[in-house]
Design a protein around this motif. Structure first.
Motif, mmCIF file in Angstrom:
data_model
loop_
_atom_site.group_PDB
_atom_site.id
_atom_site.type_symbol
_atom_site.label_atom_id
_atom_site.label_comp_id
_atom_site.label_asym_id
_atom_site.label_seq_id
_atom_site.Cartn_x
_atom_site.Cartn_y
_atom_site.Cartn_z
ATOM 1 N N LEU A 45 -1.854 5.886 1.049
ATOM 2 C CA LEU A 45 -2.012 5.546 -0.361
ATOM 3 C C LEU A 45 -2.674 4.176 -0.492
ATOM 4 O O LEU A 45 -2.609 3.354 0.418
ATOM 5 C CB LEU A 45 -0.640 5.503 -1.046
ATOM 6 C CG LEU A 45 0.095 6.828 -1.211
ATOM 7 C CD1 LEU A 45 1.511 6.571 -1.709
ATOM 8 C CD2 LEU A 45 -0.650 7.747 -2.159
ATOM 9 N N LYS A 48 -1.256 -1.145 -3.338
ATOM 10 C CA LYS A 48 -0.290 -1.382 -4.413
ATOM 11 C C LYS A 48 0.575 -0.153 -4.661
ATOM 12 O O LYS A 48 1.794 -0.268 -4.843
ATOM 13 C CB LYS A 48 -1.002 -1.802 -5.694
ATOM 14 C CG LYS A 48 -0.038 -2.066 -6.848
ATOM 15 C CD LYS A 48 -0.707 -2.776 -8.006
ATOM 16 C CE LYS A 48 -1.628 -1.872 -8.775
ATOM 17 N NZ LYS A 48 -2.152 -2.530 -10.001
ATOM 18 N N GLN A 49 -0.041 1.019 -4.647
ATOM 19 C CA GLN A 49 0.710 2.254 -4.888
ATOM 20 C C GLN A 49 1.741 2.502 -3.794
ATOM 21 O O GLN A 49 2.769 3.138 -4.041
ATOM 22 C CB GLN A 49 -0.253 3.438 -4.997
ATOM 23 C CG GLN A 49 0.431 4.724 -5.458
ATOM 24 C CD GLN A 49 -0.530 5.889 -5.545
ATOM 25 O OE1 GLN A 49 -1.746 5.708 -5.489
ATOM 26 N NE2 GLN A 49 0.000 7.086 -5.678
ATOM 27 N N THR A 50 1.467 1.999 -2.586
ATOM 28 C CA THR A 50 2.440 2.088 -1.504
ATOM 29 C C THR A 50 3.797 1.558 -1.956
ATOM 30 O O THR A 50 4.840 2.159 -1.700
ATOM 31 C CB THR A 50 1.953 1.277 -0.294
ATOM 32 O OG1 THR A 50 0.800 1.921 0.263
ATOM 33 C CG2 THR A 50 3.020 1.158 0.775
ATOM 34 N N THR A 52 4.687 0.705 -5.324
ATOM 35 C CA THR A 52 5.190 1.288 -6.574
ATOM 36 C C THR A 52 5.809 2.659 -6.325
ATOM 37 O O THR A 52 6.811 3.020 -6.951
ATOM 38 C CB THR A 52 4.067 1.395 -7.633
ATOM 39 O OG1 THR A 52 2.978 2.153 -7.099
ATOM 40 C CG2 THR A 52 3.571 0.014 -8.034
ATOM 41 N N ASP A 53 5.243 3.421 -5.381
ATOM 42 C CA ASP A 53 5.830 4.726 -5.054
ATOM 43 C C ASP A 53 7.087 4.590 -4.204
ATOM 44 O O ASP A 53 7.964 5.460 -4.235
ATOM 45 C CB ASP A 53 4.816 5.589 -4.297
ATOM 46 C CG ASP A 53 3.794 6.229 -5.226
ATOM 47 O OD1 ASP A 53 3.687 5.783 -6.387
ATOM 48 O OD2 ASP A 53 3.098 7.167 -4.792
ATOM 49 N N ASP A 65 3.637 -2.220 -12.204
ATOM 50 C CA ASP A 65 2.248 -2.506 -11.848
ATOM 51 C C ASP A 65 2.047 -3.980 -11.481
ATOM 52 O O ASP A 65 1.420 -4.301 -10.470
ATOM 53 C CB ASP A 65 1.332 -2.122 -13.007
ATOM 54 C CG ASP A 65 -0.128 -2.153 -12.613
ATOM 55 O OD1 ASP A 65 -0.535 -1.306 -11.802
ATOM 56 O OD2 ASP A 65 -0.851 -3.022 -13.108
ATOM 57 N N GLY A 68 3.754 -4.758 -8.289
ATOM 58 C CA GLY A 68 2.988 -4.104 -7.226
ATOM 59 C C GLY A 68 1.854 -4.983 -6.741
ATOM 60 O O GLY A 68 1.568 -5.051 -5.538
ATOM 61 N N SER A 113 -8.250 4.464 2.637
ATOM 62 C CA SER A 113 -7.588 3.710 1.568
ATOM 63 C C SER A 113 -7.435 2.242 1.940
ATOM 64 O O SER A 113 -6.853 1.471 1.182
ATOM 65 C CB SER A 113 -6.205 4.315 1.263
ATOM 66 O OG SER A 113 -6.337 5.618 0.751
ATOM 67 N N HIS A 143 -11.254 5.724 -7.847
ATOM 68 C CA HIS A 143 -10.106 6.610 -7.642
ATOM 69 C C HIS A 143 -9.939 6.871 -6.148
ATOM 70 O O HIS A 143 -10.834 7.416 -5.505
ATOM 71 C CB HIS A 143 -10.298 7.932 -8.384
ATOM 72 C CG HIS A 143 -10.580 7.763 -9.845
ATOM 73 N ND1 HIS A 143 -9.621 7.361 -10.742
ATOM 74 C CD2 HIS A 143 -11.731 7.933 -10.553
ATOM 75 C CE1 HIS A 143 -10.156 7.301 -11.953
ATOM 76 N NE2 HIS A 143 -11.436 7.628 -11.868
#
Length: 216
Positions: A45, A48-50, A52-53, A65, A68, A113, A143
């Motif tokens: 991922l 940052k999403q690493t 937040t997830d 966010d 993150g 990524s 994206h």
């Protein structure tokens, strides 16, 4: 054929340095502990999403966010310290297989990524510059995986059609990215994903050793 290759867990054995850095980031920011397995499951991922997830709503802790971004900032600082010259080796057979695929006239690209600075640094450090023709990093797209954009960008900028390409990666994010772009995918079992998730994501091929690419 054009091979669109993931880096982390497919070409480079980055699991130890990533998980170590994630756990050090968690400690520094006093977040609830996570296991190595939980951290490893986030690999693939965007950075940052690493985080937040990893902290959606349990342990009474949510990484939003803004926080993150803070996690990503701390992670990058610690990663730079951990990223010693010998921290990331290639998986067995990767270098020789890439050289042979290149010799056979195939185009070899990377869609990762990982940020371009460290990704291009690894390509150079691991002596892959002579066979890797094109690289898409996290900061080259709007994206990230599993969105199709990294594959679509690769095809568009190199004049390729979906049936001329195949994605190779170790997680469901790679397989989904490929399928979202109308491209077939190879899942590798030695990285961060599990065979079951590669099967569930409907990878057209699943291999246990990178050298098996030569037989596909």
């Amino acid at each position: 054929m054009t091979y669109i290759l993931d880096f982390d867990g497919t070409l480079g054995d980055t699991t130890n340095i990533i998980v170590k850095t994630m756990m050090q980031t968690i400690d520094e920011l006093h977040l609830p502990k996570r296991t190595r397995e939980q951290c490893a499951a986030m690999i693939g991922l965007p950075l940052k999403q690493t985080f937040t997830d990893l902290y959606p709503d349990f342990d009474h802790c949510v990484v939003d966010d803004a926080f993150g971004d803070r996690c990503a900032e701390v992670y990058r600082r610690i990663f730079d310290v951990n990223n010693t010259p010998d921290a990331v080796p290639l998986f067995p057979g990767v270098y020789e297989t890439l050289q042979e695929l290149h010799r056979r006239g195939n185009m070899l690209t990377i869609a990762s990524s990982r940020a371009s600075a460290t990704l291009n640094g690894y390509v150079k450090r691991l002596h892959l510059e002579d066979c890797i023709n094109y690289v898409v990093a996290a900061d080259d797209v709007t994206h990230a995986k599993p969105h199709a954009e990294p594959v679509l960008k690769t095809m568009e900028e190199n004049g390729l059609q979906p049936d001329e390409c195949i994605v190779v990666g170790d997680t469901r994010f790679d397989i989904l990215m490929a399928h979202n772009a109308g491209v077939k995918a190879v899942g590798v079992t030695y990285g961060n994903g599990k065979r079951e998730e590669l099967v569930e994501a409907n990878a057209e091929y699943i291999i246990d050793d990178f050298r098996e690419l030569l037989n596909i």
